[in-house]
Design a protein around this motif. Structure first.
Motif, PDB file in Angstrom:
ATOM      1  N   GLY A 125      -8.296  14.381   2.706  1.00  0.00           N
ATOM      2  CA  GLY A 125      -8.483  15.560   3.469  1.00  0.00           C
ATOM      3  C   GLY A 125      -7.487  16.164   4.481  1.00  0.00           C
ATOM      4  N   LEU A 126      -6.245  15.428   4.343  1.00  0.00           N
ATOM      5  CA  LEU A 126      -5.228  15.653   5.364  1.00  0.00           C
ATOM      6  C   LEU A 126      -4.568  17.057   4.839  1.00  0.00           C
ATOM      7  N   PRO A 127      -3.899  17.705   5.857  1.00  0.00           N
ATOM      8  CA  PRO A 127      -3.187  18.706   5.660  1.00  0.00           C
ATOM      9  C   PRO A 127      -1.895  18.514   4.808  1.00  0.00           C
ATOM     10  N   GLU A 128      -1.288  19.613   3.990  1.00  0.00           N
ATOM     11  CA  GLU A 128      -0.348  19.517   3.062  1.00  0.00           C
ATOM     12  C   GLU A 128       0.952  18.740   3.798  1.00  0.00           C
ATOM     13  N   ALA A 129       1.335  19.206   5.118  1.00  0.00           N
ATOM     14  CA  ALA A 129       2.461  18.724   5.841  1.00  0.00           C
ATOM     15  C   ALA A 129       2.087  17.254   6.101  1.00  0.00           C
ATOM     16  N   GLU A 130       1.045  16.893   6.496  1.00  0.00           N
ATOM     17  CA  GLU A 130       0.785  15.278   6.865  1.00  0.00           C
ATOM     18  C   GLU A 130       0.940  14.680   5.748  1.00  0.00           C
ATOM     19  N   VAL A 131       0.326  15.156   4.387  1.00  0.00           N
ATOM     20  CA  VAL A 131       0.434  14.349   3.194  1.00  0.00           C
ATOM     21  C   VAL A 131       1.995  13.965   2.733  1.00  0.00           C
ATOM     22  N   ARG A 132       2.607  15.150   2.884  1.00  0.00           N
ATOM     23  CA  ARG A 132       4.198  14.831   2.647  1.00  0.00           C
ATOM     24  C   ARG A 132       4.792  14.053   3.417  1.00  0.00           C
ATOM     25  N   ALA A 133       4.480  13.918   4.867  1.00  0.00           N
ATOM     26  CA  ALA A 133       5.178  13.198   5.673  1.00  0.00           C
ATOM     27  C   ALA A 133       4.729  11.767   5.413  1.00  0.00           C
ATOM     28  N   ARG A 134       3.286  11.447   4.948  1.00  0.00           N
ATOM     29  CA  ARG A 134       3.113   9.880   4.660  1.00  0.00           C
ATOM     30  C   ARG A 134       3.724   9.649   3.380  1.00  0.00           C
ATOM     31  N   VAL A 135       3.843  10.589   2.368  1.00  0.00           N
ATOM     32  CA  VAL A 135       4.633  10.073   1.098  1.00  0.00           C
ATOM     33  C   VAL A 135       5.763   9.659   1.404  1.00  0.00           C
ATOM     34  N   ASP A 136       6.728  10.587   2.183  1.00  0.00           N
ATOM     35  CA  ASP A 136       7.929  10.355   2.673  1.00  0.00           C
ATOM     36  C   ASP A 136       8.331   8.886   3.512  1.00  0.00           C
ATOM     37  N   MET A 137       7.008   8.582   4.251  1.00  0.00           N
ATOM     38  CA  MET A 137       7.145   7.439   5.088  1.00  0.00           C
ATOM     39  C   MET A 137       7.056   6.114   4.316  1.00  0.00           C
ATOM     40  N   ALA A 138       5.992   6.245   3.267  1.00  0.00           N
ATOM     41  CA  ALA A 138       5.636   5.298   2.562  1.00  0.00           C
ATOM     42  C   ALA A 138       6.862   4.885   1.438  1.00  0.00           C
ATOM     43  N   LEU A 139       7.338   5.947   0.811  1.00  0.00           N
ATOM     44  CA  LEU A 139       8.343   5.674  -0.084  1.00  0.00           C
ATOM     45  C   LEU A 139       9.873   4.975   0.471  1.00  0.00           C
ATOM     46  N   GLU A 140      10.075   5.457   1.721  1.00  0.00           N
ATOM     47  CA  GLU A 140      11.036   5.065   2.538  1.00  0.00           C
ATOM     48  C   GLU A 140      10.673   3.439   3.069  1.00  0.00           C
ATOM     49  N   ALA A 141       9.415   3.285   3.128  1.00  0.00           N
ATOM     50  CA  ALA A 141       9.235   1.948   3.526  1.00  0.00           C
ATOM     51  C   ALA A 141       9.466   0.773   2.331  1.00  0.00           C
ATOM     52  N   VAL A 142       9.234   1.366   1.249  1.00  0.00           N
ATOM     53  CA  VAL A 142       9.565   0.488   0.164  1.00  0.00           C
ATOM     54  C   VAL A 142      10.902   0.642  -0.658  1.00  0.00           C
ATOM     55  N   ARG A 143      11.941   1.669   0.030  1.00  0.00           N
ATOM     56  CA  ARG A 143      13.161   1.749  -0.318  1.00  0.00           C
ATOM     57  C   ARG A 143      12.925   2.460  -1.713  1.00  0.00           C
ATOM     58  N   MET A 144      12.277   3.592  -2.054  1.00  0.00           N
ATOM     59  CA  MET A 144      12.181   4.093  -3.283  1.00  0.00           C
ATOM     60  C   MET A 144      11.997   5.774  -2.888  1.00  0.00           C
ATOM     61  N   SER A 145      12.657   6.032  -1.704  1.00  0.00           N
ATOM     62  CA  SER A 145      12.758   7.757  -1.058  1.00  0.00           C
ATOM     63  C   SER A 145      13.390   8.482  -2.799  1.00  0.00           C
ATOM     64  N   SER A 146      14.186   8.205  -3.372  1.00  0.00           N
ATOM     65  CA  SER A 146      14.908   8.843  -4.311  1.00  0.00           C
ATOM     66  C   SER A 146      14.004   8.824  -5.656  1.00  0.00           C
ATOM     67  N   TYR A 147      12.790   8.326  -5.701  1.00  0.00           N
ATOM     68  CA  TYR A 147      12.097   8.098  -6.831  1.00  0.00           C
ATOM     69  C   TYR A 147      10.575   9.170  -6.712  1.00  0.00           C
ATOM     70  N   LYS A 148      11.006  10.143  -5.761  1.00  0.00           N
ATOM     71  CA  LYS A 148       9.596  10.864  -5.676  1.00  0.00           C
ATOM     72  C   LYS A 148       9.432  11.744  -6.686  1.00  0.00           C
ATOM     73  N   ASP A 149      10.359  12.195  -7.461  1.00  0.00           N
ATOM     74  CA  ASP A 149       9.887  13.191  -8.741  1.00  0.00           C
ATOM     75  C   ASP A 149       9.795  12.389 -10.141  1.00  0.00           C
TER      76      ASP A 149
END
Length: 251
Positions: free
Chosen positions: A123-147
């Motif tokens: 139930g997190l707001p959209e901005a928080e969801v996007r921030a968490r996705v960015d953080m998690a993908l950066e942690a696993v070195r997959m930021s460029s794979y979002k789409d």
């Protein structure tokens, strides 16, 4: 009747702040097979611990108890909260479980949707969801794979995205089942470096004893539903009698 082993205690690293306490955990499957016979263990903040033992030792059964997928007799406590039906959602947010097969964890069309699934259902707001996705993908070195399409990725890439799906929940404890299985040498080395750098308490079930030797300061050995040894990895790996008795090989 199972053979009852007495846990061998070795030296353990200094410990501060309990993340996980398991006390006298017992479990039998509906067919009557008894898989856990009084498992007790403790993980502290920052621990990176290998869980090893032969097939059928009870490792996977234990891990499925740590976020309430299975429910046996005994106590499981995470960050001071005892696992009960009432607080199951809170415990599952704190304990991130990554399965051996990433296809069991990735079911959305795109990487972004897979990693966003957990935070959205919190139930997190959209901005928080996007921030968490960015953080998690950066942690696993997959930021460029979002789409990218999840089902088009390699096994190694899928495993890293599966880890990101639980990191997006901001867990206190990361549980991984055979993370290096099926990986080629390059993907395996990438995964080892990733796990080394993640600043999170970690319990990893594996048959990859070289991975254990390289990455985990502490090792827990299970056999026949019991913890039979717990201590510093370097001491356990030097005990050839112990390894042989429980179906393990020195790396």
């Amino acid at each position: 009747m199972p053979i009852i082993h007495q846990t061998q205690k070795f030296s353990t690293p200094d410990c501060e702040g309990d993340v996980l306490q398991v006390r006298d955990l017992h479990f039998s499957y509906p067919d009557g097979h008894s898989a856990l016979h009084g498992v007790s263990l403790r993980l502290c903040s920052g621990d990176k611990v290998a869980l090893v033992g032969p097939n059928g030792a009870g490792k996977s059964t234990l891990m499925l108890h740590l976020n309430g997928i299975l429910d046996g007799h005994g106590e499981v406590e995470v960050r001071g909260q005892r696992l009960t039906r009432d607080n199951l959602p809170a415990i599952r947010a704190m304990v991130g479980l990554v399965f051996q097969n990433p296809d069991d964890q990735l079911f959305s069309p795109t990487v972004f949707e897979d990693v966003a699934f957990g935070p959205l259902h919190m139930g997190l707001p959209e901005a928080e969801v996007r921030a968490r996705v960015d953080m998690a993908l950066e942690a696993v070195r997959m930021s460029s794979y979002k789409d990218r399409l999840s089902h088009h990725l390699s096994v190694g890439e899928k495993k890293r995205i599966a880890i990101a799906t639980v990191l997006s929940m901001n867990p206190s404890l990361l549980i991984l089942d055979e993370p290096s299985a099926g990986l080629d040498p390059r993907a395996r080395r990438t995964l080892i470096n990733l796990l080394r750098e993640l600043p999170i308490t970690m319990l990893v079930s594996t048959h990859d004893m070289k991975l254990v030797q390289e990455l985990f300061p502490r090792t827990i050995v299970m056999d026949e539903g019991l913890v039979v040894a717990d201590g510093l990895t370097m001491e356990i790996l030097e005990n050839e009698d112990l390894l042989t008795a429980h179906g393990l090989e020195k790396p």
